[in-house]
Motif scaffolding. Sequence first.
Motif, PDB file in Angstrom:
ATOM      1  N   LYS A 113      -7.741 -10.606  -5.729  1.00  0.00           N
ATOM      2  CA  LYS A 113      -8.119  -9.226  -6.044  1.00  0.00           C
ATOM      3  C   LYS A 113      -7.065  -8.253  -5.534  1.00  0.00           C
ATOM      4  O   LYS A 113      -6.668  -7.320  -6.232  1.00  0.00           O
ATOM      5  CB  LYS A 113      -9.476  -8.871  -5.418  1.00  0.00           C
ATOM      6  N   HIS A 115       2.447   1.956  -3.307  1.00  0.00           N
ATOM      7  CA  HIS A 115       1.492   2.429  -4.311  1.00  0.00           C
ATOM      8  C   HIS A 115       0.706   3.663  -3.843  1.00  0.00           C
ATOM      9  O   HIS A 115      -0.264   4.059  -4.483  1.00  0.00           O
ATOM     10  CB  HIS A 115       0.522   1.305  -4.670  1.00  0.00           C
ATOM     11  N   GLU A 118     -11.847   0.048  -1.349  1.00  0.00           N
ATOM     12  CA  GLU A 118     -12.751   0.391  -2.454  1.00  0.00           C
ATOM     13  C   GLU A 118     -12.397  -0.393  -3.708  1.00  0.00           C
ATOM     14  O   GLU A 118     -13.286  -0.876  -4.410  1.00  0.00           O
ATOM     15  CB  GLU A 118     -12.684   1.887  -2.754  1.00  0.00           C
ATOM     16  N   LYS A 119     -11.121  -0.540  -3.994  1.00  0.00           N
ATOM     17  CA  LYS A 119     -10.685  -1.236  -5.202  1.00  0.00           C
ATOM     18  C   LYS A 119     -11.048  -2.723  -5.188  1.00  0.00           C
ATOM     19  O   LYS A 119     -11.281  -3.302  -6.243  1.00  0.00           O
ATOM     20  CB  LYS A 119      -9.180  -1.076  -5.410  1.00  0.00           C
ATOM     21  N   VAL A 120     -11.075  -3.336  -4.002  1.00  0.00           N
ATOM     22  CA  VAL A 120     -11.349  -4.778  -3.925  1.00  0.00           C
ATOM     23  C   VAL A 120     -12.748  -5.096  -3.391  1.00  0.00           C
ATOM     24  O   VAL A 120     -13.119  -6.255  -3.282  1.00  0.00           O
ATOM     25  CB  VAL A 120     -10.273  -5.530  -3.109  1.00  0.00           C
ATOM     26  N   LEU A 155      -1.443   4.100  -1.447  1.00  0.00           N
ATOM     27  CA  LEU A 155      -2.853   3.801  -1.220  1.00  0.00           C
ATOM     28  C   LEU A 155      -3.147   3.790   0.278  1.00  0.00           C
ATOM     29  O   LEU A 155      -2.355   3.271   1.061  1.00  0.00           O
ATOM     30  CB  LEU A 155      -3.226   2.429  -1.782  1.00  0.00           C
ATOM     31  N   ARG A 195      -3.953  -8.434  -7.674  1.00  0.00           N
ATOM     32  CA  ARG A 195      -4.140  -7.773  -8.970  1.00  0.00           C
ATOM     33  C   ARG A 195      -3.996  -6.264  -8.852  1.00  0.00           C
ATOM     34  O   ARG A 195      -3.456  -5.619  -9.754  1.00  0.00           O
ATOM     35  CB  ARG A 195      -5.508  -8.121  -9.562  1.00  0.00           C
ATOM     36  N   VAL A 196      -4.476  -5.685  -7.738  1.00  0.00           N
ATOM     37  CA  VAL A 196      -4.329  -4.244  -7.529  1.00  0.00           C
ATOM     38  C   VAL A 196      -2.854  -3.866  -7.534  1.00  0.00           C
ATOM     39  O   VAL A 196      -2.462  -2.863  -8.133  1.00  0.00           O
ATOM     40  CB  VAL A 196      -4.999  -3.793  -6.202  1.00  0.00           C
ATOM     41  N   ARG A 216       0.842  -1.205   0.000  1.00  0.00           N
ATOM     42  CA  ARG A 216       0.000   0.000   0.000  1.00  0.00           C
ATOM     43  C   ARG A 216       0.872   1.250   0.000  1.00  0.00           C
ATOM     44  O   ARG A 216       0.609   2.193  -0.742  1.00  0.00           O
ATOM     45  CB  ARG A 216      -0.925   0.034   1.224  1.00  0.00           C
ATOM     46  N   ASP A 255      -8.632   3.348   0.227  1.00  0.00           N
ATOM     47  CA  ASP A 255      -8.437   3.230  -1.227  1.00  0.00           C
ATOM     48  C   ASP A 255      -8.411   1.770  -1.660  1.00  0.00           C
ATOM     49  O   ASP A 255      -9.084   1.374  -2.619  1.00  0.00           O
ATOM     50  CB  ASP A 255      -7.115   3.885  -1.667  1.00  0.00           C
ATOM     51  N   LEU A 256      -7.616   0.966  -0.959  1.00  0.00           N
ATOM     52  CA  LEU A 256      -7.515  -0.444  -1.298  1.00  0.00           C
ATOM     53  C   LEU A 256      -8.849  -1.149  -1.101  1.00  0.00           C
ATOM     54  O   LEU A 256      -9.262  -1.948  -1.938  1.00  0.00           O
ATOM     55  CB  LEU A 256      -6.415  -1.121  -0.461  1.00  0.00           C
TER      56      LEU A 256
END
Length: 62
Positions: A47, A12, A21-23, A14, A50-51, A9, A18-19
């Motif tokens: 997931k 990147h 929300e992405k997953v 994040l 992949r982020v 994190r 943030d993380l």
Amino acid sequence: MNNKIKVYRAMHNLTQEDLAEKVGVTRQTILAIEKGKYVPSLELGFKISRVFKEDIEKIFIY
């Protein structure tokens, strides 16, 4: 299960939010995974990997 989510994190730029929300989970779920209090499902693990565009084995240490 140990993991390097916090490290990835930071790399990147994040937040936990943030993380999450992405997953598709809550910030509390990401926090629990980072602290080792919750072992994510295989689907969620993929997931997250992949982020970060990394192999799942680099993020999660069995």
